[in-house]
Design an enzyme around this catalytic site. Structure first.
Site, PDB file in Angstrom:
ATOM      1  N   CYS A 114       0.611  -1.338   0.137  1.00 13.02           N
ATOM      2  CA  CYS A 114       0.097  -0.018  -0.111  1.00 13.02           C
ATOM      3  C   CYS A 114       0.909   1.370   0.006  1.00 13.02           C
ATOM      4  O   CYS A 114       0.431   2.404  -0.219  1.00 13.02           O
ATOM      5  CB  CYS A 114      -0.916   0.054   1.158  1.00 13.02           C
ATOM      6  SG  CYS A 114      -2.026  -1.526   1.333  1.00 13.02           S
ATOM      7  N   HIS A 247      -2.748   7.148   2.526  1.00 13.91           N
ATOM      8  CA  HIS A 247      -3.415   6.265   1.884  1.00 13.91           C
ATOM      9  C   HIS A 247      -4.840   5.852   2.522  1.00 13.91           C
ATOM     10  O   HIS A 247      -5.008   5.941   3.630  1.00 13.91           O
ATOM     11  CB  HIS A 247      -2.580   4.697   2.412  1.00 13.91           C
ATOM     12  CG  HIS A 247      -3.003   3.429   2.129  1.00 13.91           C
ATOM     13  ND1 HIS A 247      -3.790   3.049   0.803  1.00 13.91           N
ATOM     14  CD2 HIS A 247      -3.177   2.566   2.938  1.00 13.91           C
ATOM     15  CE1 HIS A 247      -4.019   1.899   1.019  1.00 13.91           C
ATOM     16  NE2 HIS A 247      -3.650   1.564   2.138  1.00 13.91           N
ATOM     17  N   ASN A 277      -9.960   0.086   0.230  1.00  8.22           N
ATOM     18  CA  ASN A 277      -8.509  -0.004   0.314  1.00  8.22           C
ATOM     19  C   ASN A 277      -7.963  -0.471  -1.129  1.00  8.22           C
ATOM     20  O   ASN A 277      -8.162  -1.897  -1.428  1.00  8.22           O
ATOM     21  CB  ASN A 277      -8.162  -0.707   1.237  1.00  8.22           C
ATOM     22  CG  ASN A 277      -6.334  -0.697   1.491  1.00  8.22           C
ATOM     23  OD1 ASN A 277      -5.826  -0.197   0.530  1.00  8.22           O
ATOM     24  ND2 ASN A 277      -5.898  -1.237   2.609  1.00  8.22           N
TER      25      ASN A 277
HETATM   26  O1  UT7 Z   1      -3.081  -0.790   3.653  1.00 10.01           O
HETATM   27  C1  UT7 Z   1      -3.120  -1.040   5.370  1.00 10.01           C
HETATM   28  C2  UT7 Z   1      -4.257  -2.199   5.417  1.00 10.01           C
HETATM   29  N1  UT7 Z   1      -4.932  -2.494   6.433  1.00 10.01           N
HETATM   30  C3  UT7 Z   1      -5.517  -1.434   7.349  1.00 10.01           C
HETATM   31  O2  UT7 Z   1      -5.552  -0.412   7.254  1.00 10.01           O
HETATM   32  C4  UT7 Z   1      -6.566  -2.217   8.179  1.00 10.01           C
HETATM   33  C5  UT7 Z   1      -6.248  -1.485   9.509  1.00 10.01           C
HETATM   34  N2  UT7 Z   1      -7.129  -1.994  10.532  1.00 10.01           N
HETATM   35  C6  UT7 Z   1      -8.425  -1.841  10.581  1.00 10.01           C
HETATM   36  O3  UT7 Z   1      -8.679  -0.738   9.764  1.00 10.01           O
HETATM   37  C7  UT7 Z   1      -9.374  -2.437  11.726  1.00 10.01           C
HETATM   38  O4  UT7 Z   1      -8.688  -2.973  12.580  1.00 10.01           O
HETATM   39  C8  UT7 Z   1     -10.427  -3.391  11.044  1.00 10.01           C
HETATM   40  C9  UT7 Z   1     -11.654  -2.445  10.161  1.00 10.01           C
HETATM   41  C10 UT7 Z   1      -9.767  -4.280  10.165  1.00 10.01           C
HETATM   42  C11 UT7 Z   1     -11.105  -4.126  12.146  1.00 10.01           C
HETATM   43  O5  UT7 Z   1     -11.741  -2.929  13.007  1.00 10.01           O
HETATM   44  P1  UT7 Z   1     -11.494  -3.302  14.511  1.00 10.01           P
HETATM   45  O6  UT7 Z   1     -12.397  -1.969  15.134  1.00 10.01           O
HETATM   46  O7  UT7 Z   1     -10.105  -3.365  14.772  1.00 10.01           O
HETATM   47  O8  UT7 Z   1     -12.422  -4.510  14.828  1.00 10.01           O
HETATM   48  P2  UT7 Z   1     -12.153  -6.004  15.425  1.00 10.01           P
HETATM   49  O9  UT7 Z   1     -11.096  -6.585  14.715  1.00 10.01           O
HETATM   50  O10 UT7 Z   1     -11.499  -5.663  16.925  1.00 10.01           O
HETATM   51  O11 UT7 Z   1     -13.327  -6.808  15.505  1.00 10.01           O
HETATM   52  C12 UT7 Z   1     -14.420  -6.432  16.204  1.00 10.01           C
HETATM   53  C13 UT7 Z   1     -15.422  -7.091  16.019  1.00 10.01           C
HETATM   54  C14 UT7 Z   1     -15.082  -8.634  16.210  1.00 10.01           C
HETATM   55  O12 UT7 Z   1     -16.185  -9.407  16.938  1.00 10.01           O
HETATM   56  P3  UT7 Z   1     -15.984  -9.844  18.427  1.00 10.01           P
HETATM   57  O13 UT7 Z   1     -14.793 -10.694  18.524  1.00 10.01           O
HETATM   58  O14 UT7 Z   1     -16.079  -8.482  19.146  1.00 10.01           O
HETATM   59  O15 UT7 Z   1     -17.411 -10.431  18.695  1.00 10.01           O
HETATM   60  C15 UT7 Z   1     -15.183  -9.315  14.915  1.00 10.01           C
HETATM   61  O16 UT7 Z   1     -15.325 -10.533  14.681  1.00 10.01           O
HETATM   62  O17 UT7 Z   1     -15.960  -6.999  14.650  1.00 10.01           O
HETATM   63  C16 UT7 Z   1     -16.223  -8.389  14.010  1.00 10.01           C
HETATM   64  N3  UT7 Z   1     -16.021  -8.191  12.707  1.00 10.01           N
HETATM   65  C17 UT7 Z   1     -17.146  -8.082  11.938  1.00 10.01           C
HETATM   66  N4  UT7 Z   1     -18.286  -7.919  12.057  1.00 10.01           N
HETATM   67  C18 UT7 Z   1     -19.180  -7.667  10.943  1.00 10.01           C
HETATM   68  C19 UT7 Z   1     -14.742  -8.278  11.947  1.00 10.01           C
HETATM   69  N5  UT7 Z   1     -15.001  -8.101  10.602  1.00 10.01           N
HETATM   70  C20 UT7 Z   1     -16.437  -7.878  10.416  1.00 10.01           C
HETATM   71  C21 UT7 Z   1     -17.230  -7.670   9.528  1.00 10.01           C
HETATM   72  N6  UT7 Z   1     -18.552  -7.503   9.653  1.00 10.01           N
HETATM   73  N7  UT7 Z   1     -16.870  -7.570   8.308  1.00 10.01           N
END
Ligand code: UT7
Length: 320
Positions: A114, A247, A277
């Protein structure tokens, strides 16, 4: 000698695929979760007829038209991609053939995920400033959907396909004012596609694997630091920035980066809502939108920033 961006172009394949479309396809997610956590509303997914080279070439054609430059005037092509159509030849060579850029040109790919576009732009700037090259095409092009596991909702909702390009020309007036690039391979495991081609088959998982929270924290820290470093090189304060184009991965990363720099939210160019992204394509896509809609005006300072797998990060400060 300096380099200046004289034209930009962007391409998104097919119709937008909304968050609700993903739900309709059976992914266990919701528009509310995706929009709230990432700011993404829709993305574009390449069809079987699209490829990284064809998208990159289409974006490059738009950039050439905007700059009023012919393919025969180009002497350097740098393509940033992590999703090349082939193991080799490079996407840059495929773009060269598609556009009819002459053999006097040099063409190669840059792989910094990225951060790829800011890496490619900084590299092309150095070639032009050395005096060896006069007119470059710098392209970020990805078909990231090829790397997505549609059963992994933590990653598949985040990414999309597209390409953005700029024409970078030699100039006596500075356009690119400063740049800084960094890497830290010790974080390779938090964002990777570990699979590779071996003995005629894919060995290992060829899907995106990401520790979202680790990536988030690192991204916000390094985007703030590298922007400060680049501003310091140019002898400018954050207040001198007219536009910040980080980005486009997640609206929360964009907002947190702006806060750290003391840049007000209205100076941040945001396009992540409409294409998700797109890895190396995201910065040139956002730049193209903000130039074409008239937000970026001649004389203004724009900070382009990338961060991604590797880990890699970097920034390029541009005066338009
Ligand atoms: O170029 C660099 C590329 N990457 C990035 O920029 C990504 C950087 N990270 C992020 O943007 C965030 O960490 C994410 C958007 C990927 C995730 O957000 P988060 O607030 O860190 O969520 P999390 O991973 O802590 O997940 C929270 C909850 C989990 O459920 P539980 O365990 O709390 O019950 C996940 O299972 O959200 C759940 N979850 C979803 N729910 C609905 C994870 N993905 C999804 C989804 N839809 N697509």
């Amino acid at each position: 000698m300096h380099s200046r961006i004289t034209g930009t172009g962007g391409v998104l394949p097919g119709a937008p695929v909304t968050n609700d479309d993903l739900v309709a396809r059976g992914i266990e997610t919701s528009d509310e979760w995706i929009a709230e956590r990432t700011g993404i509303r829709s993305r574009h997914l390449a069809g079987p007829e699209d490829g990284t080279a064809s998208l990159g070439a289409a974006a490059a054609q738009k950039a050439l038209a905007a700059a009023g430059v012919k393919p025969t005037d180009i002497d350097l092509i740098v393509v940033a991609t992590s999703t090349p159509d082939k193991v080799f030849p490079s996407t840059a060579c495929l773009v060269q053939a598609a556009l009819g850029v002459p053999t006097s040109a040099m063409a190669f790919d840059v792989q910094a995920v990225c951060s790829g576009f800011v890496y490619a732009l900084a590299v092309a700037d150095k070639f032009i400033r050395s005096g060896s090259h006069k007119r470059a095409l710098v392209i970020g092009a990805e078909v990231f959907s090829r790397l997505l596991d549609w059963n992994d909702r933590r990653t598949c909702v985040l990414f999309g396909d597209g390409a953005g390009a700029v024409v970078l020309e030699a100039s006596e007036t500075p356009g690119i004012l400063a740049s800084a690039l960094h890497a830290d391979g010790s974080h390779a495991h938090i964002l990777e596609v570990p699979g590779n081609v071996r003995n005629g088959a894919i060995a290992g998982a060829a899907f995106v694997h990401m520790d979202g929270q680790a990536v988030f924290k690192l991204a916000v820290r390094v985007l703030g630091e590298v922007a400060q470093e680049t501003l310091a090189q140019a002898g400018l304060a954050p207040e001198a920035l007219d536009w910040l184009i980080p980005h486009q991965a997640n609206i929360r990363i964009l907002q947190a980066t702006a806060r750290r720099l003391g840049v007000p939210p209205e100076k941040v160019v945001v396009t992540v809502d409409r294409h998700g992204n797109t890895s190396a394509a995201s910065v040139p896509l956002a730049l193209d939108v903000a130039l074409r809609d008239g937000r970026i005006k001649p004389g203004q300072h724009v900070m382009l920033e990338g961060v991604g797998g590797g880990f890699t990060w970097g920034a390029v400060l541009v005066r338009f």
